[in-house]
Enzyme design. Structure first.
Site, PDB file in Angstrom:
ATOM      1  N   CYS A   5      13.085   9.932  80.935  1.00  0.00           N
ATOM      2  CA  CYS A   5      13.294   9.445  82.306  1.00  0.00           C
ATOM      3  C   CYS A   5      14.775   9.393  82.656  1.00  0.00           C
ATOM      4  CB  CYS A   5      12.669   8.060  82.493  1.00  0.00           C
ATOM      5  SG  CYS A   5      10.874   8.132  82.615  1.00  0.00           S
TER       6      CYS A   5
ATOM      7  N   GLU B 145      16.109   1.617  89.337  1.00  0.00           N
ATOM      8  CA  GLU B 145      17.208   1.929  88.425  1.00  0.00           C
ATOM      9  C   GLU B 145      18.499   2.197  89.202  1.00  0.00           C
ATOM     10  OE1 GLU B 145      16.929   1.500  85.360  1.00  0.00           O
ATOM     11  OE2 GLU B 145      14.768   1.609  84.964  1.00  0.00           O
TER      12      GLU B 145
ATOM     13  N   ARG C 183      13.793   7.672  70.786  1.00  0.00           N
ATOM     14  CA  ARG C 183      13.166   6.894  69.714  1.00  0.00           C
ATOM     15  C   ARG C 183      11.904   7.587  69.200  1.00  0.00           C
ATOM     16  NH1 ARG C 183       9.665   3.108  70.183  1.00  0.00           N
ATOM     17  NH2 ARG C 183       9.898   2.932  72.418  1.00  0.00           N
TER      18      ARG C 183
HETATM   19  N1  PCA Z   1       8.531   7.233  80.865  1.00  0.00           N
HETATM   20  C1  PCA Z   1       9.422   7.717  79.825  1.00  0.00           C
HETATM   21  C2  PCA Z   1       9.373   9.216  79.935  1.00  0.00           C
HETATM   22  C3  PCA Z   1       8.239   9.550  80.836  1.00  0.00           C
HETATM   23  C4  PCA Z   1       7.824   8.260  81.423  1.00  0.00           C
HETATM   24  O1  PCA Z   1       6.968   8.100  82.279  1.00  0.00           O
HETATM   25  C5  PCA Z   1      10.830   7.137  79.921  1.00  0.00           C
HETATM   26  O2  PCA Z   1      10.977   6.024  80.423  1.00  0.00           O
HETATM   27  O3  PCA Z   1      11.782   7.795  79.497  1.00  0.00           O
END
Ligand code: PCA
Length: 241
Positions: A157, A94, A104
């Site tokens: 996240c 990212e 959501r």
């Molecule tokens: N994925 C989610 C939250 C926790 C995770 O492992 C996300 O992409 O926000």
């Protein structure tokens, strides 16, 4: 290019490297980010890197609290946080955390913020300070499917990533960022029909997966690249949309 196998060893006298993963969410019994982070920390320690793995709750409030405690306890120099992005086919490094919470689904504590800021007084976004292009290049060289990503979403996240980058400005953290992983081989079957024909029945559609050992290795590679004191690649690798 120089691969991670020849990376300069992390000086054990330096601050430790912190890896975080998430607990399961959305009713699933498994989140591949946590076993991947644990295994990566083990492999890094085997290579002499002082690596610590911490599991975060999948809640807006709790994730940042546990992160704060881990930062205070371990005083890491490098932090790589990791979460699941079910449906993605590649390890996604990212680039940007946005100042937005728009959930959501409810988090594991039932919170479901809509259109709120992570920090009312904070900037609109933070960029990862990991060498994101070098990491993607090293992953591809190791034949791990990988991509640069311009959105970590607007759920827990992204929230954690934003909070991490904000804290990195005022702490021991020198380099930090976030990596989303696809499902591993323990993916649940997702409900729904495959194909357009009614007589297909309710055959569950598989999630795209990458083996858990590759996810762990991806985090090892990312950590070793982050520990190398070279700048990021000066090569175009953005997206068109
Ligand atoms: N994925 C989610 C939250 C926790 C995770 O492992 C996300 O992409 O926000």
């Amino acid at each position: 290019m120089t691969g991670p196998a020849t990376a300069a060893p992390h000086d054990p006298g330096l601050a430790p490297l912190l890896l975080t993963g998430f607990e399961p969410f959305a009713g699933d019994g498994h989140n591949p980010s946590w076993p991947a982070v644990q295994e990566a920390a083990r492999r890094l320690r085997d290579r002499g890197v002082d690596a610590v793995a911490v599991r975060l709750p999948c809640t807006f409030a709790g994730s940042t609290e546990v992160l704060e405690r881990a930062l205070a306890e371990h005083r890491p120099g490098i932090v790589i946080s990791c979460g699941l992005a079910g449906g993605r086919t590649r390890v996604a490094v990212e680039r940007v955390a946005v100042n937005l919470q728009d959930a959501r689904i409810p988090d594991n504590a039932g919170a479901q913020p809509a259109g709120r800021a992570v920090d009312d007084a904070g900037p609109a976004a933070y960029f990862s300070t990991l060498p994101v292009k070098r990491i993607v290049a090293a992953l591809r060289e190791a034949e791990i499917p990988a991509e640069l990503s311009l959105s970590a979403g607007s759920f827990v996240c992204n929230h954690l990533f934003y909070a991490l980058m904000a804290r990195a400005e005022t702490s021991s953290v020198r380099t930090a960022g976030f990596i989303h992983v696809p499902w591993d081989e323990s993916a649940p079957r997702r409900p729904g029909r495959v194909g357009a024909h009614a007589d297909d029945g309710d055959r569950p559609e598989p999630w795209p997966t990458v083996p858990g050992t590759q996810l762990a290795e991806a985090l090892v590679i990312a950590a070793l690249e982050a520990a190398r004191p070279t700048s990021d690649l000066d090569e175009p690798d953005g997206s068109l949309y």
